[in-house]
Design a protein around this motif. Structure first.
Motif, PDB file in Angstrom:
ATOM      1  N   VAL A 120       0.825  -1.213   0.000  1.00  0.00           N
ATOM      2  CA  VAL A 120       0.000   0.000   0.000  1.00  0.00           C
ATOM      3  C   VAL A 120       0.859   1.263   0.000  1.00  0.00           C
ATOM      4  CG1 VAL A 120      -1.700   1.332   1.299  1.00  0.00           C
ATOM      5  CG2 VAL A 120      -1.912  -1.164   1.139  1.00  0.00           C
ATOM      6  N   ALA A 121       1.829   1.313   0.901  1.00  0.00           N
ATOM      7  CA  ALA A 121       2.601   2.547   1.081  1.00  0.00           C
ATOM      8  C   ALA A 121       3.496   2.856  -0.108  1.00  0.00           C
ATOM      9  CB  ALA A 121       3.437   2.452   2.359  1.00  0.00           C
ATOM     10  N   ALA A 122       3.907   1.832  -0.856  1.00  0.00           N
ATOM     11  CA  ALA A 122       4.822   2.062  -1.983  1.00  0.00           C
ATOM     12  C   ALA A 122       4.223   3.020  -3.005  1.00  0.00           C
ATOM     13  CB  ALA A 122       5.174   0.729  -2.649  1.00  0.00           C
ATOM     14  N   GLU A 123       2.933   2.893  -3.267  1.00  0.00           N
ATOM     15  CA  GLU A 123       2.298   3.781  -4.247  1.00  0.00           C
ATOM     16  C   GLU A 123       2.256   5.223  -3.759  1.00  0.00           C
ATOM     17  OE1 GLU A 123      -0.577   2.752  -7.385  1.00  0.00           O
ATOM     18  OE2 GLU A 123      -1.354   1.370  -5.867  1.00  0.00           O
ATOM     19  N   TYR A 124       2.052   5.415  -2.472  1.00  0.00           N
ATOM     20  CA  TYR A 124       2.084   6.774  -1.939  1.00  0.00           C
ATOM     21  C   TYR A 124       3.507   7.317  -1.957  1.00  0.00           C
ATOM     22  CZ  TYR A 124      -2.723   6.168  -0.349  1.00  0.00           C
ATOM     23  OH  TYR A 124      -4.085   5.976  -0.308  1.00  0.00           O
ATOM     24  N   SER A 153      -2.425  -8.846   8.107  1.00  0.00           N
ATOM     25  CA  SER A 153      -2.036  -8.171   6.867  1.00  0.00           C
ATOM     26  C   SER A 153      -3.066  -7.131   6.453  1.00  0.00           C
ATOM     27  CB  SER A 153      -1.847  -9.194   5.747  1.00  0.00           C
ATOM     28  OG  SER A 153      -0.774 -10.065   6.023  1.00  0.00           O
ATOM     29  N   LEU A 154      -4.348  -7.461   6.588  1.00  0.00           N
ATOM     30  CA  LEU A 154      -5.391  -6.502   6.231  1.00  0.00           C
ATOM     31  C   LEU A 154      -5.400  -5.307   7.181  1.00  0.00           C
ATOM     32  CD1 LEU A 154      -8.390  -8.794   5.208  1.00  0.00           C
ATOM     33  CD2 LEU A 154      -6.917  -7.427   3.722  1.00  0.00           C
ATOM     34  N   LEU A 155      -5.218  -5.565   8.459  1.00  0.00           N
ATOM     35  CA  LEU A 155      -5.159  -4.450   9.413  1.00  0.00           C
ATOM     36  C   LEU A 155      -3.992  -3.527   9.091  1.00  0.00           C
ATOM     37  CD1 LEU A 155      -5.905  -6.235  12.837  1.00  0.00           C
ATOM     38  CD2 LEU A 155      -7.501  -5.009  11.343  1.00  0.00           C
ATOM     39  N   THR A 156      -2.843  -4.113   8.768  1.00  0.00           N
ATOM     40  CA  THR A 156      -1.663  -3.307   8.461  1.00  0.00           C
ATOM     41  C   THR A 156      -1.842  -2.553   7.145  1.00  0.00           C
ATOM     42  OG1 THR A 156      -0.330  -4.999   9.554  1.00  0.00           O
ATOM     43  CG2 THR A 156       0.845  -3.353   8.294  1.00  0.00           C
ATOM     44  N   ALA A 157      -2.439  -3.203   6.146  1.00  0.00           N
ATOM     45  CA  ALA A 157      -2.685  -2.533   4.870  1.00  0.00           C
ATOM     46  C   ALA A 157      -3.618  -1.339   5.050  1.00  0.00           C
ATOM     47  CB  ALA A 157      -3.268  -3.521   3.863  1.00  0.00           C
ATOM     48  N   CYS A 158      -4.667  -1.512   5.832  1.00  0.00           N
ATOM     49  CA  CYS A 158      -5.595  -0.404   6.091  1.00  0.00           C
ATOM     50  C   CYS A 158      -4.897   0.734   6.833  1.00  0.00           C
ATOM     51  CB  CYS A 158      -6.790  -0.899   6.889  1.00  0.00           C
ATOM     52  SG  CYS A 158      -7.912  -1.976   5.966  1.00  0.00           S
ATOM     53  N   ALA A 159      -4.049   0.376   7.790  1.00  0.00           N
ATOM     54  CA  ALA A 159      -3.299   1.404   8.512  1.00  0.00           C
ATOM     55  C   ALA A 159      -2.369   2.153   7.564  1.00  0.00           C
ATOM     56  CB  ALA A 159      -2.502   0.765   9.651  1.00  0.00           C
TER      57      ALA A 159
END
Length: 276
Positions: free
Chosen positions: A97-101, A181-187
């Motif tokens: 997730v963070a890579a795109e930002y 993983s989903l919790l971390t992705a949402c965070a």
């Protein structure tokens, strides 16, 4: 001369075409997941770490001590290395997730798909699917290695046919990997940083449990069992009834659903309202 309704115009891409549907967003996110070199590196490292530690433990460790540990807690040995994979995959989810930002490509993603819930949800689906598969691989491989080593040393072993063992092996690590993983992705959607998202989820799960010994009886008997990690243990059937971490299976499943629903709702809301 007629003009398109405002709602229809807003639903179109800058080129004037209808925005991609969810299927297109899902395919796009899957291609990005496979293409990013750091994702492949983290997956490889996660598998090597979990399986590697188990191999080292069985080859160079004291098998008699492992057997005693397994006799005292039948799940302690088989899940020791596999548990590390849960957190390794959570780091992967944050990076996805963070890579795109970090690279600024999220703006292009949202331009191509103005309905932002689609790419965000597609990312979460891809992460959950990858975690589900990886969780089963890690769990079953670690199970096989530890029991083969104990059997070769003449120690007692456990089998997937033992009562509750198949459920534990097929549920605990895969479910934990998907949830964390989903919790971390949402965070990461909210914080836009992989280290920050990972640290937040780790601390969120650990601090209420660690602090239970200082926060009184009510806290210790109520809060730890309602954390996502403890709920996964109950769903997998490895939590001991009567302990502070135990919940009935249905209640534990509901706890996990609530955690995920809250995190996903916040992530979707933030992504829709904040600038890319």
């Amino acid at each position: 001369m007629t003009t398109a309704p405002a709602a229809d115009t807003a639903a179109r891409t800058p080129a004037g075409h209808p925005p991609p549907g969810f299927g297109a967003a899902l395919r796009s996110e899957w291609r990005k997941f496979r293409a990013l070199p750091s994702n492949r590196a983290i997956i490889g490292a996660a598998l090597a770490l979990t399986v590697g530690i188990t191999v080292v433990m069985t080859v160079f460790g004291d098998t008699a001590a492992m057997a005693r540990e397994q006799n005292d807690g039948r799940y302690a040995v088989i899940f020791f290395g596999a548990t590390l994979g849960v957190w390794a995959f959570s780091a992967l989810a944050a990076n996805v997730v963070a890579a795109e930002y970090r690279q600024g490509t999220i703006a292009m993603t949202f331009t191509a798909t103005p309905r932002r819930w689609r790419p965000v949800t597609a990312k979460l689906v891809v992460i959950a699917a990858a975690a589900f598969v990886a969780g089963h691989v890690v769990s079953l491989v670690n199970f096989a290695i530890t029991q083969a080593a104990l059997g070769a040393a003449g120690e007692s072993t456990v089998s997937l046919s033992d009562p509750g063992m198949l459920r534990a092996a097929l549920v605990y690590i895969p479910l934990s990997m998907v949830v964390q993983s989903l919790l971390t992705a949402c965070a990461a959607v909210v914080l836009r940083t992989a280290p920050g998202a990972f640290a937040f989820v780790v601390l969120l799960g650990a601090l209420p449990v660690v602090g239970a010994q200082f926060l009184g009886r009510w806290w210790g008997e109520t809060i730890p069992r309602h954390m996502a990690g403890a709920a996964a243990e109950s769903v997998a059937g490895i939590a001991v009834p009567g302990t502070p971490g135990y919940l009935p299976t249905m209640a534990a499943g509901l706890v996990i659903v609530v955690w995920l629903a809250v995190f996903v709702a916040i992530a979707l809301t933030v992504s829709a309202r904040r600038d890319a």
